[in-house]
Design a protein around this motif. Sequence first.
Motif, PDB file in Angstrom:
ATOM      1  N   ALA A  83      -0.380  25.213 -49.144  1.00  0.00           N
ATOM      2  CA  ALA A  83      -0.765  23.838 -49.461  1.00  0.00           C
ATOM      3  C   ALA A  83      -0.691  23.605 -50.964  1.00  0.00           C
ATOM      4  O   ALA A  83      -0.988  24.495 -51.765  1.00  0.00           O
ATOM      5  CB  ALA A  83      -2.169  23.555 -48.942  1.00  0.00           C
ATOM      6  N   GLN A  84      -0.287  22.371 -51.339  1.00  0.00           N
ATOM      7  CA  GLN A  84      -0.090  22.020 -52.738  1.00  0.00           C
ATOM      8  C   GLN A  84      -1.036  20.882 -53.144  1.00  0.00           C
ATOM      9  O   GLN A  84      -1.538  20.142 -52.284  1.00  0.00           O
ATOM     10  CB  GLN A  84       1.367  21.635 -52.983  1.00  0.00           C
ATOM     11  CG  GLN A  84       2.354  22.762 -52.742  1.00  0.00           C
ATOM     12  CD  GLN A  84       2.119  23.935 -53.675  1.00  0.00           C
ATOM     13  OE1 GLN A  84       1.848  23.768 -54.856  1.00  0.00           O
ATOM     14  NE2 GLN A  84       2.197  25.147 -53.120  1.00  0.00           N
ATOM     15  N   PRO A  85      -1.245  20.672 -54.452  1.00  0.00           N
ATOM     16  CA  PRO A  85      -2.252  19.693 -54.892  1.00  0.00           C
ATOM     17  C   PRO A  85      -1.876  18.244 -54.639  1.00  0.00           C
ATOM     18  O   PRO A  85      -2.759  17.391 -54.522  1.00  0.00           O
ATOM     19  CB  PRO A  85      -2.374  19.980 -56.398  1.00  0.00           C
ATOM     20  CG  PRO A  85      -1.095  20.650 -56.777  1.00  0.00           C
ATOM     21  CD  PRO A  85      -0.693  21.446 -55.582  1.00  0.00           C
ATOM     22  N   VAL A  86      -0.579  17.929 -54.591  1.00  0.00           N
ATOM     23  CA  VAL A  86      -0.130  16.563 -54.301  1.00  0.00           C
ATOM     24  C   VAL A  86       1.041  16.657 -53.337  1.00  0.00           C
ATOM     25  O   VAL A  86       1.575  17.733 -53.090  1.00  0.00           O
ATOM     26  CB  VAL A  86       0.299  15.803 -55.587  1.00  0.00           C
ATOM     27  CG1 VAL A  86      -0.891  15.613 -56.517  1.00  0.00           C
ATOM     28  CG2 VAL A  86       1.418  16.547 -56.304  1.00  0.00           C
ATOM     29  N   ASN A  87       1.448  15.485 -52.782  1.00  0.00           N
ATOM     30  CA  ASN A  87       2.571  15.549 -51.860  1.00  0.00           C
ATOM     31  C   ASN A  87       3.873  15.772 -52.620  1.00  0.00           C
ATOM     32  O   ASN A  87       3.942  15.638 -53.836  1.00  0.00           O
ATOM     33  CB  ASN A  87       2.624  14.301 -50.969  1.00  0.00           C
ATOM     34  CG  ASN A  87       3.039  13.056 -51.729  1.00  0.00           C
ATOM     35  OD1 ASN A  87       3.091  13.045 -52.951  1.00  0.00           O
ATOM     36  ND2 ASN A  87       3.327  11.999 -50.996  1.00  0.00           N
TER      37      ASN A  87
END
Length: 507
Positions: free
Chosen positions: A225-229
């Motif tokens: 998972a990443q902090p923004v799309n």
Amino acid sequence: MKKHLALPLSLALGLSLGAAAPATATGSASAAAPGETTASGSPLAPAGESADPAPLRTVRVSTSAELAAAFKAAAPGDRIVLADGEYTMVKLADKAGTAELPVVVEAATLGGAVVTAGQMEVARSSHVVVRGLTWRNATTLKITASTHVRFTRNDVALQFEPPADPTSSRHWLQISGEGSGYHRIDHNAFHDKTLMGNYVTVYGGATQISQHDRIDHNWFGDSAAQPVNGGEAIRLGVSALSDSSSFAVVEHNLFENTDSDPEIVSLKSDDNTVRYNTVRRSAGAFVARRGDRNVIQGNYFLGDGKPGTGGVRLYGDDQLVYDNYFEGLAGSGYTAALQIDGGDVDGSGSTSAHWRVHRATVVHNTFVDNASNVEVGANYLYPPVDSLVADNLVVGSAGPLFVEHKQPAGVTYVGNVAHPTGAATLGIDAAPREVRVVDPLLVRSRGLWRLRPGPAMNTAVGSYPFLAEDLDGQPRDVRPDVGADEVSTAPVVRQPLERSDVGPSAP
């Protein structure tokens, strides 16, 4: 909740007939694949593919300097064979191969040639094959202003240094440039992505996305998972190109633990087909984000109860969703098993906005034991318009099986079968002709919940020209069964994919 008025069957069928038929990738989707044999005759990959044309010249290299010289001198019909070892990759540009005389760059043994530095860019070229390499460099891979480039049987786990800005993107394999098209990305492994960016990104020129590309038999795995799309596994298009037709086919890929974006596959262009893929334990969904007439067909979405796992989310016009199987998905809202979402613009507006759904066709899908199955209009202002939800099978033991966050405009429910058990409820006020509440008598077989003779067999009410087979590839009867599965003794053509079915060593 307001009661739904069942529309005449002729109108329901008319809605379905107005949807786009599945797109094809002319000249690429059904093209024979080159063989997997090195110039020395040793097998590079499993048999079963047609042979490459015999090379006019075989150039063997064992150093980065020899590789650079071979690229510079490459001519149609050359086969450049990399001995086992480490290499610095360089650009391959302005090489006009042909179908009969491609330029082939391949490892002498599968995975034995390891790229540890430099950048691959195939630029302004045609009929180039890049096969069997291991990629551990820290730069992206590019196909630019080219046609008929094949990237096949590669193992890709790029080793980027963490950027100062953790929200900056690194797109691993990028297709772009004017006149781009007819590429094939197949039998690769893309895995262990830890930074923002897509595994595969398809752009194009100033106004037209690359066309007729095929992305098939790849393994996409293990992206955190990443902090923004902006971390999709595959993105077809971008807002500025979203009114152009791609005619891409994304098929027979396996997605496992691809958690880096709520959109696992993001469609930002028209006329794409996404079919026969398997998604396992991946926090996200296949999303028709911007663009029209996209087809999502025959995919398996298997969540195993992992948080955030989803299925399909829709925006735009004339999207077609059928023969998909959704089980054990734990997401809701953006990552519901099916989200026919609301829009924040209607008919005109920014290409980056969420365009209102018009005339979606959602038929013959199977939903089993998901946290949220069929949702309508969870987000944004405008509810869906003139859409069809028909002949779907929904079974669950918790929550409402159907949820309408906004009252849809002219949405027709017809021929669906629902079986709420335990604490589950139907969730909408529907007549039996719209949603029939009955136990479909499912049985566990070949890893899925499937139909057996019972109340969902031979009871579908719609007739659709695109519905020739079920999710297993078995032919549909004259009177089809409800849901994605057809009770049949015909041979099974497709089933959920495993790791052995995709990637560099797969058949």
